[in-house]
Design a protein around this motif. Sequence first.
Motif, PDB file in Angstrom:
ATOM      1  N   ILE A 444       0.863  -1.180   0.000  1.00 47.04           N
ATOM      2  CA  ILE A 444       0.000   0.000   0.000  1.00 47.04           C
ATOM      3  C   ILE A 444       0.894   1.223   0.000  1.00 47.04           C
ATOM      4  O   ILE A 444       1.710   1.406   0.910  1.00 47.04           O
ATOM      5  CB  ILE A 444      -0.921   0.005   1.234  1.00 47.04           C
ATOM      6  N   ASP A 445       0.776   2.028  -1.003  1.00 48.63           N
ATOM      7  CA  ASP A 445       1.632   3.217  -1.125  1.00 48.63           C
ATOM      8  C   ASP A 445       1.241   4.233  -0.045  1.00 48.63           C
ATOM      9  O   ASP A 445       0.072   4.591   0.094  1.00 48.63           O
ATOM     10  CB  ASP A 445       1.482   3.822  -2.513  1.00 48.63           C
ATOM     11  N   LEU A 446       2.249   4.695   0.718  1.00 52.81           N
ATOM     12  CA  LEU A 446       2.020   5.609   1.836  1.00 52.81           C
ATOM     13  C   LEU A 446       2.861   6.858   1.691  1.00 52.81           C
ATOM     14  O   LEU A 446       3.960   6.839   1.098  1.00 52.81           O
ATOM     15  CB  LEU A 446       2.373   4.928   3.173  1.00 52.81           C
ATOM     16  N   THR A 447       2.349   7.929   2.259  1.00 52.84           N
ATOM     17  CA  THR A 447       3.107   9.168   2.399  1.00 52.84           C
ATOM     18  C   THR A 447       3.319   9.416   3.887  1.00 52.84           C
ATOM     19  O   THR A 447       2.370   9.708   4.618  1.00 52.84           O
ATOM     20  CB  THR A 447       2.356  10.356   1.782  1.00 52.84           C
ATOM     21  N   PRO A 448       4.559   9.250   4.367  1.00 54.48           N
ATOM     22  CA  PRO A 448       4.792   9.410   5.809  1.00 54.48           C
ATOM     23  C   PRO A 448       4.462  10.820   6.290  1.00 54.48           C
ATOM     24  O   PRO A 448       4.769  11.807   5.619  1.00 54.48           O
ATOM     25  CB  PRO A 448       6.280   9.096   5.968  1.00 54.48           C
ATOM     26  N   LYS A 449       3.818  10.906   7.437  1.00 58.91           N
ATOM     27  CA  LYS A 449       3.552  12.191   8.083  1.00 58.91           C
ATOM     28  C   LYS A 449       4.451  12.396   9.293  1.00 58.91           C
ATOM     29  O   LYS A 449       4.587  13.509   9.804  1.00 58.91           O
ATOM     30  CB  LYS A 449       2.084  12.255   8.535  1.00 58.91           C
ATOM     31  N   GLY A 450       5.028  11.345   9.760  1.00 56.12           N
ATOM     32  CA  GLY A 450       5.877  11.396  10.948  1.00 56.12           C
ATOM     33  C   GLY A 450       6.311   9.990  11.298  1.00 56.12           C
ATOM     34  O   GLY A 450       6.214   9.055  10.488  1.00 56.12           O
ATOM     35  N   GLY A 451       6.761   9.815  12.483  1.00 57.29           N
ATOM     36  CA  GLY A 451       7.161   8.485  12.925  1.00 57.29           C
ATOM     37  C   GLY A 451       8.495   8.061  12.346  1.00 57.29           C
ATOM     38  O   GLY A 451       9.280   8.868  11.828  1.00 57.29           O
ATOM     39  N   GLN A 452       8.728   6.756  12.380  1.00 55.20           N
ATOM     40  CA  GLN A 452      10.000   6.184  11.972  1.00 55.20           C
ATOM     41  C   GLN A 452       9.744   5.055  10.990  1.00 55.20           C
ATOM     42  O   GLN A 452       9.052   4.080  11.308  1.00 55.20           O
ATOM     43  CB  GLN A 452      10.755   5.650  13.202  1.00 55.20           C
ATOM     44  N   VAL A 453      10.294   5.175   9.803  1.00 53.36           N
ATOM     45  CA  VAL A 453      10.172   4.135   8.783  1.00 53.36           C
ATOM     46  C   VAL A 453      11.308   3.148   8.999  1.00 53.36           C
ATOM     47  O   VAL A 453      12.473   3.455   8.744  1.00 53.36           O
ATOM     48  CB  VAL A 453      10.235   4.736   7.368  1.00 53.36           C
ATOM     49  N   VAL A 454      10.993   1.945   9.471  1.00 51.68           N
ATOM     50  CA  VAL A 454      12.024   0.973   9.800  1.00 51.68           C
ATOM     51  C   VAL A 454      12.132  -0.140   8.760  1.00 51.68           C
ATOM     52  O   VAL A 454      13.124  -0.865   8.745  1.00 51.68           O
ATOM     53  CB  VAL A 454      11.772   0.373  11.198  1.00 51.68           C
ATOM     54  N   MET A 455      11.108  -0.288   7.882  1.00 46.08           N
ATOM     55  CA  MET A 455      11.181  -1.256   6.790  1.00 46.08           C
ATOM     56  C   MET A 455      10.621  -0.607   5.539  1.00 46.08           C
ATOM     57  O   MET A 455       9.720   0.237   5.601  1.00 46.08           O
ATOM     58  CB  MET A 455      10.387  -2.534   7.123  1.00 46.08           C
ATOM     59  N   SER A 456      11.181  -1.005   4.412  1.00 45.72           N
ATOM     60  CA  SER A 456      10.746  -0.427   3.139  1.00 45.72           C
ATOM     61  C   SER A 456      10.467  -1.542   2.148  1.00 45.72           C
ATOM     62  O   SER A 456      10.947  -2.666   2.289  1.00 45.72           O
ATOM     63  CB  SER A 456      11.827   0.514   2.582  1.00 45.72           C
ATOM     64  N   GLY A 457       9.667  -1.182   1.133  1.00 43.53           N
ATOM     65  CA  GLY A 457       9.310  -2.143   0.098  1.00 43.53           C
ATOM     66  C   GLY A 457       9.811  -1.696  -1.265  1.00 43.53           C
ATOM     67  O   GLY A 457      10.922  -1.151  -1.382  1.00 43.53           O
ATOM     68  N   GLY A 459      10.868   0.171  -4.382  1.00 47.10           N
ATOM     69  CA  GLY A 459      11.264   1.556  -4.608  1.00 47.10           C
ATOM     70  C   GLY A 459      11.458   2.333  -3.321  1.00 47.10           C
ATOM     71  O   GLY A 459      11.225   3.553  -3.314  1.00 47.10           O
ATOM     72  N   ASP A 460      11.890   1.666  -2.264  1.00 50.53           N
ATOM     73  CA  ASP A 460      12.132   2.304  -0.956  1.00 50.53           C
ATOM     74  C   ASP A 460      10.871   2.953  -0.387  1.00 50.53           C
ATOM     75  O   ASP A 460      10.955   3.903   0.403  1.00 50.53           O
ATOM     76  CB  ASP A 460      13.259   3.345  -1.048  1.00 50.53           C
ATOM     77  N   ARG A 461       9.703   2.448  -0.792  1.00 48.32           N
ATOM     78  CA  ARG A 461       8.471   2.969  -0.220  1.00 48.32           C
ATOM     79  C   ARG A 461       8.309   2.450   1.219  1.00 48.32           C
ATOM     80  O   ARG A 461       8.720   1.334   1.531  1.00 48.32           O
ATOM     81  CB  ARG A 461       7.266   2.558  -1.069  1.00 48.32           C
ATOM     82  N   PRO A 462       7.676   3.231   2.078  1.00 45.49           N
ATOM     83  CA  PRO A 462       7.505   2.801   3.475  1.00 45.49           C
ATOM     84  C   PRO A 462       6.694   1.512   3.557  1.00 45.49           C
ATOM     85  O   PRO A 462       5.645   1.379   2.930  1.00 45.49           O
ATOM     86  CB  PRO A 462       6.761   3.970   4.122  1.00 45.49           C
ATOM     87  N   LEU A 463       7.199   0.561   4.378  1.00 44.14           N
ATOM     88  CA  LEU A 463       6.504  -0.698   4.591  1.00 44.14           C
ATOM     89  C   LEU A 463       6.050  -0.826   6.048  1.00 44.14           C
ATOM     90  O   LEU A 463       4.925  -1.254   6.313  1.00 44.14           O
ATOM     91  CB  LEU A 463       7.408  -1.876   4.214  1.00 44.14           C
ATOM     92  N   LEU A 464       6.896  -0.446   6.963  1.00 43.14           N
ATOM     93  CA  LEU A 464       6.554  -0.496   8.383  1.00 43.14           C
ATOM     94  C   LEU A 464       6.942   0.838   9.011  1.00 43.14           C
ATOM     95  O   LEU A 464       8.115   1.225   8.982  1.00 43.14           O
ATOM     96  CB  LEU A 464       7.287  -1.649   9.089  1.00 43.14           C
ATOM     97  N   VAL A 465       5.940   1.522   9.573  1.00 45.74           N
ATOM     98  CA  VAL A 465       6.148   2.835  10.174  1.00 45.74           C
ATOM     99  C   VAL A 465       5.718   2.765  11.636  1.00 45.74           C
ATOM    100  O   VAL A 465       4.606   2.305  11.936  1.00 45.74           O
ATOM    101  CB  VAL A 465       5.355   3.938   9.433  1.00 45.74           C
TER     102      VAL A 465
END
Length: 683
Positions: A444-457, A459-465
């Motif tokens: 699921i494509d996400l746009t981070p608003k904050g927090g910590q991105v610790v895993m990516s999928g 194209g380096d898209r956020p996977l676990l925030v």
Amino acid sequence: MSGAVILDPLLPWPVLWAALALAVGMVGLALWRGLGGWWLRGLAAAAVLAALANPSLQTEDRNPLSDIVVLVVDDSASQRLADRPDQTAQAVEAVRAEVARLDNTELRIVRLGDGQGNEGTLLMTALAEALAEVPRARLAGAILLTDGQLHDLDRAPDMPAPLHALLTGQPDDWDRRLVVTNAPAFAILGEEVMLTLRIEDQGAAPVPPDATTQIDIAIDGAEPQTYTVPLNRDLELPVMLEHAGRNVIQFSVAAQPGELTDRNNAAVVQINGVRDRLRVLLVSGEPHPGERTWRNLLKSDSSVDLVHFTILRPPEKQDGVPVSELSLIAFPTRELFLEKIDEFDLIVFDRYKRRGILPMLYLENVRDYVEKGGAVLIAAGPDFASAESIYRSPLADILPAEPTARVIEEGYAPAITDLGQRHPVTQGLKAEAGGEWGRWFRLIDLTPKGGQVVMSGLGDRPLLVLDRVGEGRVALLASDHAWLWNRGFEGGGPQLELLRRLAHWMMREPDLEEEALSAEAEGRRMTITRRTLSEGARSVTVTRPDGSEEQVTLQEVAPGRFQATYEGPEIGLYRLADDDLDTVIALGPAAPREFEETIASGARLAGPVDATRGGILPVSAGMPDIRTVREGRAAAGRGWIGITPRGAYLTADVRITPLAPAWAFLLLAAAFSLGAWLREGRR
């Protein structure tokens, strides 16, 4: 020089005793028959027996040895209080002078420091070791210069000479101490645990026994709370632990003017907080392969109480089946999401979307629950990117990323970000996998608003925030394909370990805190560990028990993990601080054993001292004289103590000289026999 008569018989002793019996019998027979020379016959027999016994004079040349007096000087920590060091020094010189006045007597001084670790004063061990180096025949006495507070009385040696004790201290000494008499090692979070402590005055205290005092109680180094409590009474203190892991509770009483020391005015209790039961609410939007993964993970832990809410028949499904034939028990949504939501430790939304089953009021309550300290984990599926997404609800205020409405259906291998390499939830997962991870096929494509991105999928898209909101925590997993790892697809991956860490991080497991400062103690050595997501060198400020500070530089042993080993110079409570984090750790007890009892007393020494008829005298009353007394006599009195001269010597030469030649004894025997014959023949 010394001489003595010894016997070296020419015949074996049994033969000699038989000859003696025969001679006695013959002399007795002569006496019974009335022979006038019976006594001469006896003298003749005695001369013969003397010749057979071969008497000799043994002469020794002796070198006299000096008597030894052992002085054991207690230099432990309690002996360094008040004026005791001066008393000790003066007493040593006085004993030295007294022994010097005695003839043929020497003094051996043994000094005793603190025992290893927290063993206390090993006075009897020091005495036994000193006596082992002194010949027992030369020991004239032993003197203990101490405050009487020892911790190895069972090791008292057998004394062949008088044992005395000279007590330091003053009659008006007093001290206040704090003692924890009962404290459990473990306690359940949220439940009261009872501690028992006591504040008591020892010695000549200037306050009445029923007075009160103030005690400060601090938990984990926080600002202490002050309470007024009575003295000399057991106090029952209820404590409720706030977090899992080690909880350090420090009790302290202010130092009073005139007391001997404040080192026993504090006590530290370390209690390990454990959770009784973890309550988890799992809300599944619709059945899918990953739903069983979450359920199996949570049910595998016997300490987890799982409530699973699954929507099997959405409201929009119209198939004509009567509701009475479908419904078993109505799910208590109002009770769970309004009345008892605060009782849950974690709420998991697994592919949940808005269907009108949970009103907005319930989701607002979930948002408030997180801000007040709760935890929410969202495992997103395609519905998270739709118009019915749970993001389009009050939960958007707490979620760390926003969906872009794009769902990527393409294979990719999940990866740990640079930040994730330092975060305890994902740190080391790549090493644990032991190779390449299997691919996932939805993101699921996400746009981070904050927090910590610790895993990516892809194209380096956020996977676990991960994020902290208010006092709570939120995690967003942007895929519902974690179950592929559980099935071993393309080698699988550390799915169970990842989900376990994630769940425990959200439930505030201390070992998974990303910003943490901790220490483990072993003896006087502590291992300091600092976990952080920031980069750069780290150092910790260590505050010692005496208030002095020291900077300790930490070395990075793993990404985001810094460690150092610190050797504490003394036993007590140490405070560690770095940035806004601080913690406390006790090296040994906060009040060492040496300071448990500080008032000088001879009560513990009475047994071994009385067994040798020795004495216990206070130094403050004046130094006693040292006299010599005979063995077995009383060795102490008013103003004096005694030692027993041993008279030991070293033999330099031995000479053996026969008292008379054998022929002289035989000639004497013949003369007595002739006299008996003449006397009896004349009659």
